[in-house]
Write an enzyme that holds these catalytic residues in place. Structure first.
Site, short mmCIF file in Angstrom:
data_model
loop_
_atom_site.label_atom_id
_atom_site.label_comp_id
_atom_site.label_asym_id
_atom_site.label_seq_id
_atom_site.Cartn_x
_atom_site.Cartn_y
_atom_site.Cartn_z
N ARG A 225 10.07 -6.77 -25.18
CA ARG A 225 11.41 -6.10 -25.03
C ARG A 225 12.23 -6.15 -26.35
O ARG A 225 12.02 -6.58 -27.28
CB ARG A 225 12.28 -7.40 -24.21
CG ARG A 225 11.87 -7.65 -22.73
CD ARG A 225 12.24 -6.51 -21.96
NE ARG A 225 12.19 -6.70 -20.39
CZ ARG A 225 11.13 -6.36 -19.64
NH1 ARG A 225 10.10 -5.94 -20.55
NH2 ARG A 225 11.01 -6.51 -18.38
N GLU A 253 18.25 0.84 -25.67
CA GLU A 253 17.71 1.57 -24.94
C GLU A 253 18.50 2.39 -23.95
O GLU A 253 19.08 1.86 -22.95
CB GLU A 253 16.50 1.09 -23.99
CG GLU A 253 15.20 0.47 -24.92
CD GLU A 253 14.27 -0.06 -24.02
OE1 GLU A 253 14.03 0.04 -22.72
OE2 GLU A 253 13.29 -0.76 -24.77
N HIS A 272 9.32 3.11 -23.77
CA HIS A 272 9.25 2.09 -22.64
C HIS A 272 8.36 2.54 -21.75
O HIS A 272 8.94 2.28 -20.50
CB HIS A 272 10.65 1.64 -22.20
CG HIS A 272 10.56 0.22 -21.81
ND1 HIS A 272 11.59 -0.79 -21.60
CD2 HIS A 272 9.42 -0.65 -21.22
CE1 HIS A 272 11.14 -1.82 -21.30
NE2 HIS A 272 9.95 -1.93 -21.13
#
Length: 309
Positions: A225, A253, A272
């Site tokens: 993460r 993000e 991602h």
């Protein structure tokens, strides 16, 4: 009882269910397919953020939530009393492990250099050769769960050596505890951070001291993460060129366009996507179907999230 899922194709992938189970598709929280009563089992959208948790409190009969992601940080601490939270442990093992292997090889063999050179129609042999190689590297895997094991298994043919780290040590299995990282990092050529859930203990795990402990020329790979790493520490250390990185996640993000990470030649960035593959939904809905059948039969669910894990 009713089961809500986020994908129309899931109706064909979930498998045979008991006759008293009705499955409905909820692609958007503002367009519900029926009344909220009797929704006992809910599958939120993949990578749904904390805003999606608002629906939790509108489902009075909800008893179980099955995530399609391996991480549950957006949901931990937000579940109503009596509702069981389950993650998708196992579903993302092959795809994330593939991404990690791809990222390691791409960085060590200088593929980003060659991609940029190709765009410029430039023969870059003198610029990059000889490249580094994976063979013989010392690989430290932080996160010794199912994804970490899948990464190890896929890297094994490259004749590398492994050190695995988990939240707590498992002496009988050769797994070190996270508290041992300061002594392990200086001996690692490649540091892979995978499936470390975002908790108070792991937030900012990759900080200034963590990065400084990595030896010159080492490669950091983050497929966990974004907030597991401190962005300011990444920018500072990677900006020196002393180490390199392959990052599938960032904080925040999406990564802002003005972030220095975009233009650093020693950084490989992907948006991602480690788990976003064509095989995701078939694997995910096999798990969902199994969980719904367990739930309907009164059997214990698997992959229950406890203490953020």
């Amino acid at each position: 009882m009713k089961v809500w899922i986020p994908h129309q194709v899931g109706l064909n992938l979930i498998g045979e269910l008991p006759p008293d189970v009705t499955v409905e598709v909820v692609e958007h929280a503002d367009r519900l397919p029926s009344a909220v009563a009797d929704v006992r089992f809910w599958v939120p959208p993949f990578l749904a953020g904390s805003d999606a948790t608002a629906l939790l409190h509108e489902l009075p009969d909800l008893a179980a939530v099955q995530l399609l992601s391996a991480g549950a940080d957006a949901w931990v601490g937000r579940m109503p009393p009596g509702v069981t939270l389950c993650d998708a442990r196992g579903v993302h093992d092959p795809s994330t492990a593939e991404w990690v292997v791809t990222a390691i090889l791409a960085q060590l063999r200088a593929f980003p250099v060659f991609v940029r050179a190709q765009a410029d129609r430039r023969w870059a042999f003198q610029e990059a050769a000889p490249t580094d190689e994976l063979t013989g590297k010392r690989v430290l895997i932080v996160g010794a769960g199912s994804i970490g094991t899948a990464v190890r298994d896929r890297l094994a043919p490259f004749q590398v050596s492994f050190t695995l780290v988990a939240r707590t040590a498992r002496p009988g299995q050769g797994v070190h505890g996270v508290d041992e990282l300061p002594g392990l990092l200086p001996e690692a050529d490649v540091v892979v951070v995978v499936l470390v859930p975002l908790t108070d203990q792991t937030r900012g795990l990759i900080d200034k001291e963590f990065l400084a402990a990595m030896p010159d020329g080492a490669l950091l790979v983050n497929a966990a993460r974004g907030p597991v790493a401190r962005t300011d520490a990444l920018v500072a250390e990677l900006g020196t060129g002393r180490i390199s990185a392959a990052l599938d996640v960032s904080d925040p993000e999406p990564l802002p366009a003005d972030s220095p990470l975009w233009t650093m030649p020693n950084v490989l960035l992907t948006p991602h996507v480690a788990g976003s593959v064509r095989g995701l939904l078939p694997r995910a809905y096999r798990l969902v179907g199994d969980q719904v059948r367990r739930f309907a039969a009164g059997q214990p669910l698997i992959n229950t999230v406890v203490d953020g894990y």
